[in-house]
Design a protein around this motif. Structure first.
Motif, PDB file in Angstrom:
ATOM      1  N   ILE A  22       0.816  -1.110   0.178  1.00 15.03           N
ATOM      2  CA  ILE A  22      -0.071  -0.006  -0.072  1.00 15.03           C
ATOM      3  C   ILE A  22       1.063   1.287   0.002  1.00 15.03           C
ATOM      4  CG2 ILE A  22      -1.707   1.291   1.315  1.00 15.03           C
ATOM      5  CD1 ILE A  22      -2.730  -1.379   2.193  1.00 15.03           C
ATOM      6  N   ASN A  23       2.028   1.260   1.094  1.00 16.69           N
ATOM      7  CA  ASN A  23       2.610   2.335   0.953  1.00 16.69           C
ATOM      8  C   ASN A  23       3.356   2.766  -0.424  1.00 16.69           C
ATOM      9  OD1 ASN A  23       4.431   0.363   1.514  1.00 16.69           O
ATOM     10  ND2 ASN A  23       5.610   1.142   3.015  1.00 16.69           N
ATOM     11  N   MET A  34       1.993   2.230  -3.524  1.00 16.51           N
ATOM     12  CA  MET A  34       1.152   2.533  -4.574  1.00 16.51           C
ATOM     13  C   MET A  34       1.197   3.959  -4.960  1.00 16.51           C
ATOM     14  SD  MET A  34      -2.138   0.525  -3.485  1.00 16.51           S
ATOM     15  CE  MET A  34      -1.963  -1.458  -3.066  1.00 16.51           C
ATOM     16  N   ASP A  35       0.869   4.252  -6.413  1.00 18.08           N
ATOM     17  CA  ASP A  35       0.580   5.497  -6.722  1.00 18.08           C
ATOM     18  C   ASP A  35      -0.950   5.766  -6.593  1.00 18.08           C
ATOM     19  OD1 ASP A  35      -0.501   4.295  -8.850  1.00 18.08           O
ATOM     20  OD2 ASP A  35       0.986   4.300  -9.956  1.00 18.08           O
ATOM     21  N   GLU A  36      -1.302   6.936  -7.197  1.00 15.54           N
ATOM     22  CA  GLU A  36      -2.443   7.659  -7.010  1.00 15.54           C
ATOM     23  C   GLU A  36      -3.632   6.633  -7.623  1.00 15.54           C
ATOM     24  OE1 GLU A  36      -3.883   9.841  -4.752  1.00 15.54           O
ATOM     25  OE2 GLU A  36      -1.496  10.037  -3.990  1.00 15.54           O
ATOM     26  N   GLU A  61      -3.231   3.421  -8.507  1.00 13.02           N
ATOM     27  CA  GLU A  61      -3.474   2.049  -7.733  1.00 13.02           C
ATOM     28  C   GLU A  61      -4.243   2.117  -6.561  1.00 13.02           C
ATOM     29  OE1 GLU A  61       0.601   0.076  -9.433  1.00 13.02           O
ATOM     30  OE2 GLU A  61       0.704   1.372  -7.522  1.00 13.02           O
ATOM     31  N   LYS A  62      -4.132   3.532  -5.785  1.00 10.89           N
ATOM     32  CA  LYS A  62      -5.005   3.505  -4.743  1.00 10.89           C
ATOM     33  C   LYS A  62      -6.440   3.794  -4.908  1.00 10.89           C
ATOM     34  CE  LYS A  62      -1.199   5.692  -1.816  1.00 10.89           C
ATOM     35  NZ  LYS A  62      -1.083   6.920  -1.084  1.00 10.89           N
ATOM     36  N   GLU A  63      -6.663   4.223  -6.049  1.00 19.01           N
ATOM     37  CA  GLU A  63      -8.001   4.507  -6.529  1.00 19.01           C
ATOM     38  C   GLU A  63      -8.593   3.123  -7.116  1.00 19.01           C
ATOM     39  OE1 GLU A  63     -10.866   6.801  -9.973  1.00 19.01           O
ATOM     40  OE2 GLU A  63      -8.540   7.327  -9.752  1.00 19.01           O
ATOM     41  N   VAL A 109      -7.742   0.189  -5.605  1.00 14.87           N
ATOM     42  CA  VAL A 109      -7.928  -0.709  -4.433  1.00 14.87           C
ATOM     43  C   VAL A 109      -9.300  -0.188  -3.755  1.00 14.87           C
ATOM     44  CG1 VAL A 109      -7.112  -0.781  -2.242  1.00 14.87           C
ATOM     45  CG2 VAL A 109      -5.625  -1.287  -3.841  1.00 14.87           C
ATOM     46  N   GLU A 110      -9.350   1.298  -3.649  1.00 14.96           N
ATOM     47  CA  GLU A 110     -10.822   1.781  -3.185  1.00 14.96           C
ATOM     48  C   GLU A 110     -11.996   1.459  -3.531  1.00 14.96           C
ATOM     49  OE1 GLU A 110     -10.267   5.985  -3.129  1.00 14.96           O
ATOM     50  OE2 GLU A 110      -8.492   6.027  -1.920  1.00 14.96           O
ATOM     51  N   ASP A 167     -12.442  -2.316  -2.777  1.00 10.31           N
ATOM     52  CA  ASP A 167     -13.068  -2.324  -1.500  1.00 10.31           C
ATOM     53  C   ASP A 167     -14.567  -2.085  -1.444  1.00 10.31           C
ATOM     54  OD1 ASP A 167     -10.437  -3.116  -0.571  1.00 10.31           O
ATOM     55  OD2 ASP A 167      -9.896  -1.246   0.081  1.00 10.31           O
TER      56      ASP A 167
END
Length: 408
Positions: free
Chosen positions: A113-114, A116-118, A120-122, A124-125, A128
């Motif tokens: 997670i730490n 990931m770029d923006e 990739e975080k999007e 994952v969101e 979820d």
């Protein structure tokens, strides 16, 4: 004389230390199977096993598998309806659960997670958010249930054709013959036994034996060295009973060891009856729950799970009593505590290493000793061999020392 020697072995202070070691060891090692297993991806699989055990009995027959298949299709249909109403799924043009599953596998970031770029975080969101919608009214994830059933169906498919299953390169000709009878002629593969339950239980008994090695080293060995340092053996030699002191110490040491092993095994084996694993004690060792990437987690023996556990208990006794024999021999041949300690440390670690090889997937094809030797019941033979050798050493020493003392 025997009662006197036994009393020497039961020292309140050492017993208190042994109790503290047992409590700490339980919390660090043995507590896992009672508190944390199953965990992760094994939870939905174990839940399915328990549910099927209650509904269908010890095995799944063809008609039972058909019922399970209908339930699987119902779950997928339920997931499809949820995704049709999910705004994120609509935005991603995911029309059903199969589309979501494919998109999930293709887009799930493979980094921490730490890292990931923006973008990739999007992703994952979004994953979820969709997965949150796939939680039913009981608070359980429909996705986890579907994945668990998919895994189990893949396992069942392994047994659709006995010829295909038995042609695995890991099996010898003799193993194929035995497995052909156990798994297919006797329909042993239909048994319900959750994934990795046997591996976890064999590891549990390995930890029990490791604890016993520590406790035996603490409680048994030092007493006889202390008698030598205090010169008690020379005083005892002046009496008729005292001339058999080595034999008396050997017998008392073995009795005390047997009682200690019985107490520890009885305690922790009894704790298994506080779990719901007891529902599988009458089930067979082989099961369609084995993973397709674990072809060696099958057994050549038609034992029940409970009978298999009894074999593990027998191994604990054999290796534990063997270690007791070698401890008595070392204590009788050590001049002082330091000499004894320098002998016990390497011998103890050797026995722990042996325990790891003997108990890891014991009586399954995956066991290391079996893979090295291809001898059925090799685990039991190793235990018996260790017992005979290690009990023989102090007996030979007692005979030799008595003859030597008589000559002198």
């Amino acid at each position: 004389m025997l009662t006197v020697e036994l009393k020497k072995l039961f020292q309140p202070l050492l017993l208190l230390v042994a109790l503290m070691i047992t409590i700490v060891y339980y919390n660090q090692q043995l507590n896992f199977i009672h508190t944390y297993w199953p965990n992760g991806g094994l939870v939905p699989i174990y839940d399915h096993a328990s549910d099927w055990q209650d509904r269908f009995g010890q095995s799944l027959e063809k008609e039972d598998i058909a019922v399970v298949e209908d339930e699987y299709l119902t779950l997928v249909e339920q997931a499809d309806n949820i995704l049709l109403e999910n705004a994120i799924a609509e935005q991603l043009e995911l029309k059903n659960y199969a589309d979501f599953e494919s998109w999930y596998k293709e887009n799930l970031p493979s980094v921490a997670i730490n890292e990931m770029d923006e973008d990739e975080k999007e992703i994952v969101e979004k994953i979820d958010a969709i997965q949150q919608d796939l939680i039913d009214y009981t608070g359980q994830s429909i996705e986890d249930k579907i994945v668990a059933l998919q895994t189990l169906y893949l396992s069942i498919e392994q047994f659709d054709s006995s010829d295909t299953f038995l042609m695995n390169e890991h099996y010898t000709v003799k193993e194929r013959e035995i497995l052909s009878a156990n798994l297919f002629m006797e329909e042993g593969w239909r048994n319900i036994l959750p994934t990795y339950l046997s591996s976890t239980v064999s590891g549990y008994f390995e930890s029990i034996l490791t604890l016993l090695i520590f406790l035996l080293s603490l409680l048994i060995s030092s007493v006889f060295v202390r008698d030598r340092l205090l010169g008690l053996q020379k005083l005892q030699w002046s009496s008729r009973h005292g001339r058999n002191i080595l034999w008396t110490q050997f017998v008392s040491g073995m009795i005390a060891s047997f009682l200690l092993i019985t107490c520890i095994v009885g305690l922790f084996w009894g704790l298994l009856y506080l779990t719901d694993f007891t529902q599988y004690f009458s089930n067979g060792l082989n099961s369609f729950f084995i993973r397709d990437d674990e072809p060696l987690l099958v057994s050549l023996f038609q034992w029940t799970f409970g009978e298999w556990i009894i074999k593990l208990v027998l191994l604990v006794y054999l290796i534990g009593m063997a270690y007791s024999g070698i401890l008595i021999f070392l204590s009788q041949t050590s001049k002082h505590y330091l000499s004894l300690l320098m002998k016990i440390i390497p011998v103890g670690f050797i026995f722990i290493a042996i325990a790891n090889r003997v108990f890891k997937d014991a009586f399954y094809l995956k066991n290391d000793l079996y893979q090295w030797t291809n001898i059925s019941l090799v685990e039991l033979y190793v235990g018996i061999l260790l017992f005979v050798l290690c009990i023989g050493l102090p007996i030979i020493y007692c005979i030799h020392q008595r003859n030597k003392d008589l000559v002198n």
